[in-house]
Write an enzyme that holds these catalytic residues in place. Structure first.
Site, short mmCIF file in Angstrom:
data_model
loop_
_atom_site.label_atom_id
_atom_site.label_comp_id
_atom_site.label_asym_id
_atom_site.label_seq_id
_atom_site.Cartn_x
_atom_site.Cartn_y
_atom_site.Cartn_z
N ASP A 61 0.65 -1.13 0.07
CA ASP A 61 0.04 0.03 0.07
C ASP A 61 0.94 1.25 0.04
OD1 ASP A 61 -2.48 1.49 0.00
OD2 ASP A 61 -3.19 0.50 1.72
N ASP B 91 -10.51 1.72 -3.92
CA ASP B 91 -10.79 1.21 -2.16
C ASP B 91 -12.17 1.12 -2.23
OD1 ASP B 91 -8.56 0.99 -1.09
OD2 ASP B 91 -8.51 2.97 -0.05
#
Length: 689
Positions: free
Chosen positions: A434, A493
């Site tokens: 990430d 997301d």
């Protein structure tokens, strides 16, 4: 020197390397066995009044000093002289030098068998003094008919939102200063004939294969020329070349299509697959983030492992919260050791249960970041990117974190060694990598991006069995620069299927579906709160690299049974979904989308008819299937969870359960559509025989 002609997959590139500067005469439709020297002789333009007294030609390195008043290739303007060019196989290299011979630029142009053009420059300092590089960009000519632009913007959880505009005189420029491409990344800039669509029109497109700051633009000059250009966006003083050093630009990836936007994918996807190291089949993933968040409890996770195995999940990924002191998102980034309070026996008990259940194990990391509240920041405050004596001077925190300076050799070694320790101690098959904030530190993006590439390359060499997913607070780092170093992208997301339909549709123009993670979320979406039917969520997540982002322990037995059927269906169709040709139909009603994947031999296909909203008419447009062989007979039948409809009677073919027609009829006439309610999808499988 001579005139070069590269040809592949319906595309030609003609470069005239006979004069004082190399000139691209043509990039676009295949010219066949044209006499390119005669073309070059005939292509010298007229000299208009009130202009330079020689014909203006758009060179590989256009500059003000040669009469080009548009955006130059080299920001420090100076006329470079052509001194050599040679070809090898499907590429060529052009050498140009500055008037004082202290700088040389080598331009490499390569046309792949799939029709993908790549261009980059390398600037070498041949002088005795340092050279500052304010910017070096690649420019490609654009014909007059390419007068409409399409690129992208977006924000967190709403990436790849298309925007169209006419290309008038002037510059349409998109710049990224995020230190990553960003959620608003222009992504793929297309210029085409007015009204070009997925299936129609000539289109020219460019993408910069780079994961740091960049700019990409289109320009139409009153002088008569049009260009598409792109390059790394450099801060003042960011690149300084000592004598003998060089700077190489990122690749500009460029594609021409005479069959609309889908024609771009028809070239890009096979080219990417020809270079891919992705191992197929892509495993079905369960990621724990939206299932447990920071609640890392072995008993809770063990129940989730059992539920995942029962429905057929193949990879179990433990998300954020496993490392020392990480109980929320405000602390501990950088302390990459397993939390002994939460995991007294390490991750071994969980991994053992995952393996016993027949799945492999993955782990979330965010190695490029550091929390101000962490042991690492206390021990090495100078490792924070841009850290001055006053911490406030390094800009605001973002998600309560800062950036670790990977350009610092000690910080780089620390991160590499901690990841190496984890991958050595634990049988980890997958890293969800990430990157949850912008850099916000001027003059650092180039060094940070190059260090990231080096780190990923080192880890892949040391642990070739480990797959890596590029996640950047969702889809903020999806580009062809990092693609050679990762195996999967987290597309966004948001798992809200209504948002995902658009995000996946447009991201997939550039990136093949097997790279794009798409997960089944809970009934109420984590990001938007919108409630969606299970069938719509399943149909949306079927295409791509499929997974689950949901606490299956909270799912009702009928839901689990439907998920198990969906996974089995995905596994059956996976060879097609991850190797076929992606097609998207043009629709007269924007409330209805049709997309699908057609096998390379055109014997098998899967389509999804998607209702985003209410149709414009009582009877929506017919379903017309692109990409099939017009002379074959195909049988069309529904699969998956039946969608919700509002109709007194279904179309006759759907009531019969299947229909057999030729590919030509299915493409030109189509089938009557059922009356889907908004946010529903009908899956259709098409087979020959």
């Amino acid at each position: 020197m001579t005139v070069f002609h590269l040809r592949a997959a319906g595309t030609s590139l003609v470069l005239d390397a006979r004069g004082a500067a190399a000139v691209i005469l043509h990039w676009g439709p295949d010219l066949g066995d044209a006499d390119v020297e005669a073309l070059a002789d005939a292509s010298v333009p007229a000299v208009p009044p009130s202009s330079i007294d020689t014909p203006l030609r758009l060179s590989l390195l256009p500059s003000l000093s040669e009469g080009w008043s548009g955006r130059p290739a080299l920001a420090a303007d100076g006329r470079f002289r052509l001194v050599g060019a040679h070809s090898q196989d499907d590429s060529m290299v052009v050498r140009s030098t500055s008037p004082d011979a202290t700088q040389e630029v080598f331009t490499q142009l390569a046309l792949s068998p799939e029709g993908v053009l790549r261009v980059r420059h390398r600037l070498e300092n041949r002088g005795a003094a340092d050279v500052l590089v304010p910017g070096l960009d690649v420019l490609l000519p654009l014909p007059p008919e390419a007068s409409e632009l399409l690129d992208f913007t977006g924000l967190w959880s709403h990436e790849r939102q298309p925007q169209r505009a006419p290309l008038r005189h002037g510059v349409w420029s998109r710049e990224s200063r995020h230190g990553r491409p960003g959620h608003d990344d222009a992504f793929l800039m297309m210029a085409g004939e007015p009204g070009f669509s997925f299936r129609k029109g000539r289109v020219w497109a460019t993408h910069l294969a780079w994961s740091g700051d960049k700019r990409i633009w289109a320009e139409r000059s009153a002088l008569g020329y049009g260009v598409l250009g792109a390059g790394e966006l450099l801060a003042p003083g960011e690149i300084r070349l000592a004598p003998g050093e060089s700077y190489e630009t990122p690749w500009l990836v460029a594609v021409f299509s005479d069959t609309g936007i889908d024609g771009l994918s028809d070239r890009l996807h096979p080219w990417i697959r020809s270079r891919s190291t992705v191992r197929l089949p892509r495993p079905v993933v369960l990621n724990t983030w939206e299932a447990v968040y920071f609640n890392h409890d072995l008993d809770v996770l063990s129940e989730l492992v059992t539920a995942a195995a029962e429905v057929g999940v193949e990879r179990f990924v433990l998300d954020d919260g496993w490392f020392t002191g990480r109980r929320d998102d405000k602390r501990a980034l950088g302390d990459w050791t397993v939390d002994s309070e939460v995991w007294p026996d390490g991750l071994h008990p969980l991994i053992s249960r995952v393996h016993e259940a027949g799945m492999d194990f993955g782990l979330w990391v965010e190695p490029e970041m550091i929390s101000p509240s962490s042991r690492l920041a206390d021990a090495h405050p100078s490792w924070i990117l841009g850290a001055p004596a006053d911490p406030a001077g390094s800009g605001p925190t973002w998600r309560w974190q800062r950036v670790l300076d990977l350009g610092d050799p000690a910080a780089y070694a620390y991160v590499r060694d901690r990841l190496t320790d984890l991958l050595t101690e634990y049988p980890i098959a997958f890293l969800k990598w990430d990157h949850n904030r912008d850099l916000l530190t001027p003059g650092t993006a180039h060094r940070q991006t190059r260090a990231l590439y080096r780190l990923l390359a080192e880890l892949r060499a040391a642990f070739p069995h480990v797959e890596i997913e590029s996640c950047a607070s969702g889809g903020a780092r999806i580009d062809l620069g990092i693609l050679d170093l990762v195996d999967r992208f987290w597309t966004s997301d948001t798992n809200d299927p209504l948002d995902r339909q658009s995000i996946q549709r447009w991201t997939g123009v550039l990136v093949p579906p097997e790279y794009l993670g798409g997960h089944l979320g809970a009934g109420a979406a984590h990001v938007t709160g919108r409630t969606s039917a299970l069938g719509f969520r399943l149909a949306t997540a079927l295409f791509g690299s499929a997974g689950i982002e949901w606490s299956l322990t909270a799912a009702a037995p009928p839901e689990r049974a439907a998920i198990a059927d969906w996974i089995a269906e995905h596994q059956r169709l996976r060879p097609l979904l991850h190797s076929g040709t992606v097609v998207r139909a043009d629709s007269a009603d924007p409330a209805h989308l049709l997309h699908g994947v057609v096998a390379q031999d055109r014997t098998h296909a899967v389509f999804a008819l998607v209702a985003l909203g209410s149709p414009a008419a009582a009877l929506p447009p017919p379903i017309r299937f692109p990409g099939l062989d017009p002379d074959r007979l195909y049988t069309v039948r529904p699969i998956g969870v039946p969608p919700r409809v509002v109709q007194d009677a279904p179309p006759a073919w759907l009531a019969a359960g299947a229909v057999t027609l030729s590919g030509r009829v299915l493409a030109q006439v189509g089938l009557p559509a059922p009356l889907l309610t908004p946010e529903q999808a009908l899956l259709l499988e098409i087979t020959t025989g």
